[in-house]
Design a protein around this motif. Structure first.
Motif, PDB file in Angstrom:
ATOM      1  N   MET A 241       0.808  -1.211   0.000  1.00 36.85           N
ATOM      2  CA  MET A 241       0.000   0.000   0.000  1.00 36.85           C
ATOM      3  C   MET A 241       0.847   1.269   0.000  1.00 36.85           C
ATOM      4  SD  MET A 241      -2.884  -1.265  -0.340  1.00 36.85           S
ATOM      5  CE  MET A 241      -3.730   0.304  -0.346  1.00 36.85           C
ATOM      6  N   GLU A 242       2.030   1.222   0.624  1.00 36.75           N
ATOM      7  CA  GLU A 242       2.878   2.413   0.584  1.00 36.75           C
ATOM      8  C   GLU A 242       3.323   2.731  -0.847  1.00 36.75           C
ATOM      9  OE1 GLU A 242       5.393  -1.146   1.843  1.00 36.75           O
ATOM     10  OE2 GLU A 242       3.441  -0.272   2.320  1.00 36.75           O
ATOM     11  N   ASN A 243       3.532   1.681  -1.646  1.00 39.27           N
ATOM     12  CA  ASN A 243       3.871   1.878  -3.059  1.00 39.27           C
ATOM     13  C   ASN A 243       2.666   2.402  -3.847  1.00 39.27           C
ATOM     14  OD1 ASN A 243       5.647  -0.456  -1.959  1.00 39.27           O
ATOM     15  ND2 ASN A 243       6.774   0.306  -3.730  1.00 39.27           N
ATOM     16  N   ALA A 244       1.468   1.912  -3.476  1.00 39.10           N
ATOM     17  CA  ALA A 244       0.253   2.395  -4.132  1.00 39.10           C
ATOM     18  C   ALA A 244       0.042   3.884  -3.860  1.00 39.10           C
ATOM     19  CB  ALA A 244      -0.957   1.591  -3.649  1.00 39.10           C
ATOM     20  N   PHE A 245       0.273   4.297  -2.620  1.00 39.63           N
ATOM     21  CA  PHE A 245       0.143   5.715  -2.294  1.00 39.63           C
ATOM     22  C   PHE A 245       1.225   6.540  -2.982  1.00 39.63           C
ATOM     23  CE2 PHE A 245      -2.911   4.384   0.755  1.00 39.63           C
ATOM     24  CZ  PHE A 245      -3.600   5.519   1.170  1.00 39.63           C
ATOM     25  N   ALA A 246       2.401   5.962  -3.163  1.00 39.81           N
ATOM     26  CA  ALA A 246       3.452   6.651  -3.917  1.00 39.81           C
ATOM     27  C   ALA A 246       3.001   6.896  -5.353  1.00 39.81           C
ATOM     28  CB  ALA A 246       4.741   5.829  -3.895  1.00 39.81           C
ATOM     29  N   ALA A 247       2.303   5.920  -5.934  1.00 36.63           N
ATOM     30  CA  ALA A 247       1.773   6.087  -7.290  1.00 36.63           C
ATOM     31  C   ALA A 247       0.729   7.196  -7.330  1.00 36.63           C
ATOM     32  CB  ALA A 247       1.170   4.771  -7.780  1.00 36.63           C
ATOM     33  N   ILE A 248      -0.091   7.288  -6.282  1.00 36.86           N
ATOM     34  CA  ILE A 248      -1.092   8.356  -6.215  1.00 36.86           C
ATOM     35  C   ILE A 248      -0.416   9.719  -6.193  1.00 36.86           C
ATOM     36  CG2 ILE A 248      -2.857   9.400  -4.728  1.00 36.86           C
ATOM     37  CD1 ILE A 248      -3.655   6.551  -3.893  1.00 36.86           C
ATOM     38  N   ILE A 249       0.678   9.826  -5.457  1.00 33.57           N
ATOM     39  CA  ILE A 249       1.424  11.089  -5.418  1.00 33.57           C
ATOM     40  C   ILE A 249       1.956  11.440  -6.800  1.00 33.57           C
ATOM     41  CG2 ILE A 249       3.523  12.193  -4.539  1.00 33.57           C
ATOM     42  CD1 ILE A 249       3.068  10.707  -1.918  1.00 33.57           C
ATOM     43  N   ILE A 250       2.459  10.450  -7.514  1.00 36.63           N
ATOM     44  CA  ILE A 250       3.000  10.699  -8.864  1.00 36.63           C
ATOM     45  C   ILE A 250       1.889  11.182  -9.797  1.00 36.63           C
ATOM     46  CG2 ILE A 250       4.037   9.608 -10.893  1.00 36.63           C
ATOM     47  CD1 ILE A 250       5.460   7.717  -8.868  1.00 36.63           C
ATOM     48  N   ILE A 251       0.718  10.536  -9.729  1.00 33.02           N
ATOM     49  CA  ILE A 251      -0.406  10.961 -10.563  1.00 33.02           C
ATOM     50  C   ILE A 251      -0.820  12.388 -10.220  1.00 33.02           C
ATOM     51  CG2 ILE A 251      -2.842  10.539 -11.089  1.00 33.02           C
ATOM     52  CD1 ILE A 251      -2.274   7.543 -10.670  1.00 33.02           C
ATOM     53  N   ALA A 252      -0.813  12.709  -8.921  1.00 33.96           N
ATOM     54  CA  ALA A 252      -1.168  14.064  -8.493  1.00 33.96           C
ATOM     55  C   ALA A 252      -0.179  15.094  -9.034  1.00 33.96           C
ATOM     56  CB  ALA A 252      -1.219  14.135  -6.969  1.00 33.96           C
ATOM     57  N   VAL A 253       1.108  14.761  -8.979  1.00 33.90           N
ATOM     58  CA  VAL A 253       2.141  15.685  -9.478  1.00 33.90           C
ATOM     59  C   VAL A 253       1.990  15.880 -10.984  1.00 33.90           C
ATOM     60  CG1 VAL A 253       4.626  15.970  -9.854  1.00 33.90           C
ATOM     61  CG2 VAL A 253       3.778  15.216  -7.631  1.00 33.90           C
ATOM     62  N   LEU A 254       1.761  14.795 -11.713  1.00 35.87           N
ATOM     63  CA  LEU A 254       1.562  14.904 -13.163  1.00 35.87           C
ATOM     64  C   LEU A 254       0.339  15.761 -13.483  1.00 35.87           C
ATOM     65  CD1 LEU A 254       2.296  11.218 -14.273  1.00 35.87           C
ATOM     66  CD2 LEU A 254       3.753  13.217 -14.642  1.00 35.87           C
ATOM     67  N   GLY A 255      -0.720  15.569 -12.710  1.00 39.94           N
ATOM     68  CA  GLY A 255      -1.915  16.376 -12.905  1.00 39.94           C
ATOM     69  C   GLY A 255      -1.663  17.852 -12.626  1.00 39.94           C
ATOM     70  N   LEU A 256      -0.934  18.135 -11.541  1.00 39.59           N
ATOM     71  CA  LEU A 256      -0.616  19.528 -11.209  1.00 39.59           C
ATOM     72  C   LEU A 256       0.252  20.172 -12.279  1.00 39.59           C
ATOM     73  CD1 LEU A 256       0.093  19.255  -7.372  1.00 39.59           C
ATOM     74  CD2 LEU A 256      -1.793  20.481  -8.459  1.00 39.59           C
ATOM     75  N   LEU A 257       1.198  19.418 -12.824  1.00 40.35           N
ATOM     76  CA  LEU A 257       2.083  19.961 -13.861  1.00 40.35           C
ATOM     77  C   LEU A 257       1.299  20.320 -15.118  1.00 40.35           C
ATOM     78  CD1 LEU A 257       5.251  17.672 -13.555  1.00 40.35           C
ATOM     79  CD2 LEU A 257       5.081  20.106 -12.988  1.00 40.35           C
ATOM     80  N   THR A 258       0.431  19.409 -15.563  1.00 46.04           N
ATOM     81  CA  THR A 258      -0.316  19.664 -16.796  1.00 46.04           C
ATOM     82  C   THR A 258      -1.328  20.792 -16.620  1.00 46.04           C
ATOM     83  OG1 THR A 258      -1.779  17.813 -16.198  1.00 46.04           O
ATOM     84  CG2 THR A 258      -0.034  17.375 -17.793  1.00 46.04           C
ATOM     85  N   THR A 259      -2.037  20.813 -15.484  1.00 45.99           N
ATOM     86  CA  THR A 259      -2.986  21.898 -15.258  1.00 45.99           C
ATOM     87  C   THR A 259      -2.257  23.219 -15.026  1.00 45.99           C
ATOM     88  OG1 THR A 259      -3.110  21.246 -12.908  1.00 45.99           O
ATOM     89  CG2 THR A 259      -4.844  20.443 -14.380  1.00 45.99           C
ATOM     90  N   GLY A 260      -1.066  23.155 -14.425  1.00 43.79           N
ATOM     91  CA  GLY A 260      -0.270  24.365 -14.244  1.00 43.79           C
ATOM     92  C   GLY A 260       0.166  24.946 -15.580  1.00 43.79           C
ATOM     93  N   ILE A 261       0.574  24.083 -16.494  1.00 39.86           N
ATOM     94  CA  ILE A 261       0.939  24.536 -17.840  1.00 39.86           C
ATOM     95  C   ILE A 261      -0.273  25.156 -18.534  1.00 39.86           C
ATOM     96  CG2 ILE A 261       1.651  23.756 -20.140  1.00 39.86           C
ATOM     97  CD1 ILE A 261       3.385  21.635 -18.720  1.00 39.86           C
ATOM     98  N   ALA A 262      -1.429  24.508 -18.386  1.00 40.34           N
ATOM     99  CA  ALA A 262      -2.654  25.045 -18.987  1.00 40.34           C
ATOM    100  C   ALA A 262      -3.002  26.404 -18.401  1.00 40.34           C
ATOM    101  CB  ALA A 262      -3.813  24.061 -18.777  1.00 40.34           C
ATOM    102  N   GLU A 263      -2.803  26.573 -17.099  1.00 43.75           N
ATOM    103  CA  GLU A 263      -3.071  27.855 -16.450  1.00 43.75           C
ATOM    104  C   GLU A 263      -2.135  28.936 -16.977  1.00 43.75           C
ATOM    105  OE1 GLU A 263      -4.895  30.569 -13.922  1.00 43.75           O
ATOM    106  OE2 GLU A 263      -5.481  28.485 -14.283  1.00 43.75           O
ATOM    107  N   TYR A 264      -0.871  28.588 -17.147  1.00 42.55           N
ATOM    108  CA  TYR A 264       0.112  29.539 -17.681  1.00 42.55           C
ATOM    109  C   TYR A 264      -0.261  29.954 -19.102  1.00 42.55           C
ATOM    110  CZ  TYR A 264       4.507  31.391 -19.479  1.00 42.55           C
ATOM    111  OH  TYR A 264       5.447  32.186 -20.067  1.00 42.55           O
ATOM    112  N   VAL A 265      -0.605  28.971 -19.934  1.00 42.41           N
ATOM    113  CA  VAL A 265      -0.997  29.267 -21.318  1.00 42.41           C
ATOM    114  C   VAL A 265      -2.247  30.146 -21.341  1.00 42.41           C
ATOM    115  CG1 VAL A 265      -1.842  28.259 -23.473  1.00 42.41           C
ATOM    116  CG2 VAL A 265       0.068  27.181 -22.257  1.00 42.41           C
TER     117      VAL A 265
END
Length: 268
Positions: A232-256
């Motif tokens: 489960m600790e690895n599963a939560f690590a994957a959730i963090i990665i998905i969250a970071v990827l989501g923040l990066l893409t939405t952040g780029i969209a916000e900048y654009v």
């Protein structure tokens, strides 16, 4: 000169304030996470120190079961996501402009949209993967997640156009094609950008459903594999990665979005 210097100082102050708020908010979140997991004593909800240790091991050593690197998972997920996003953009933008502009067509297709729109993208995942394969199928799941927020924002944006603009353009001799390109499309750009931002967030919510049926499905499948193996600790690590990827893409969209708004003379 004084005004320019003041604006720069004010911008720097806002950035520092935002940074401090983000850091403080994340610190409080981590403390609450640690307190909740300490009180619960549930192995399915690991504390943050174990999760970040699993995340660091994934970054350094790769998948503890399959041996794949973190970059392989991220690259696969990003490829799936970008395919779905590009397809949603290509389909939703012209369709939304058309449906928003042509009322009879909008009224005719509204029942189709309202029937399909509430269906969760995860419901389409097994059908799309079986019908279109392990590459196009997951991308179509992401496409469904992004398509409807984008489409509805665009239709709403076209309907919000000031009728006086259209009437004035017609009075000056603008034909339907010129009217559509010179008035409707520019006026709808803020709504397109807002739909993109909302759609990107929804798209990342679909990534686990999109990838769960893949032979090698990226970070979404990694998350499910870790849950199935009790890591489960690895599963939560994957959730963090998905969250970071989501923040990066939405952040780029916000900048654009802000950049386009400034170019068009609108407040960002």
């Amino acid at each position: 000169m004084v005004s320019l210097k003041y604006d720069e100082n004010n911008r720097t102050h806002r950035m520092l304030r935002t940074l401090l708020i983000v850091v403080a908010s994340l610190a409080v979140f981590l403390v609450l996470w640690w307190v909740v997991t300490t009180v619960m004593h549930d192995k399915n909800f690991p504390p943050p120190d174990k999760v970040f240790k699993a995340l660091w091991n994934l970054i350094c050593n790769g998948d503890p079961i399959g041996g794949h690197t973190l970059w392989e998972y991220i690259r696969t997920s990003l490829t799936t996501f970008l395919y779905g996003f590009a397809l949603a953009l290509v389909v939703a933008v012209p369709l939304g402009l058309l449906l928003g502009y042509v009322k009879p067509l909008r009224e005719f297709t509204a029942p189709w949209i309202e029937v399909v729109r509430p269906i969760a993208p995860i419901a389409w995942a097994p059908i799309f993967v079986l019908s279109f394969g392990s590459k196009l199928g997951p991308a179509l799941v992401v496409f469904i997640g992004i398509f409807f927020p984008l489409l509805t924002n665009i239709i709403f944006g076209v309907q919000r156009i000031d009728k006086n603009w259209l009437d004035a353009s017609k009075t000056l001799g603008a034909g339907q094609g010129t009217l559509f390109v010179k008035v409707v499309l520019p006026a709808t750009v803020p709504y397109i950008l807002n739909g993109v931002k909302v759609g990107l967030g929804v798209g990342w919510m679909c990534i686990v459903a999109a990838e769960i049926y893949n032979k090698f499905g990226g970070i979404g499948q990694y998350l499910v594999d870790m849950v199935n193996n009790g890591l489960m600790e690895n599963a939560f690590a994957a959730i963090i990665i998905i969250a970071v990827l989501g923040l990066l893409t939405t952040g780029i969209a916000e900048y654009v979005s802000k950049w386009v708004s400034r170019r068009m003379g609108m407040d960002a």
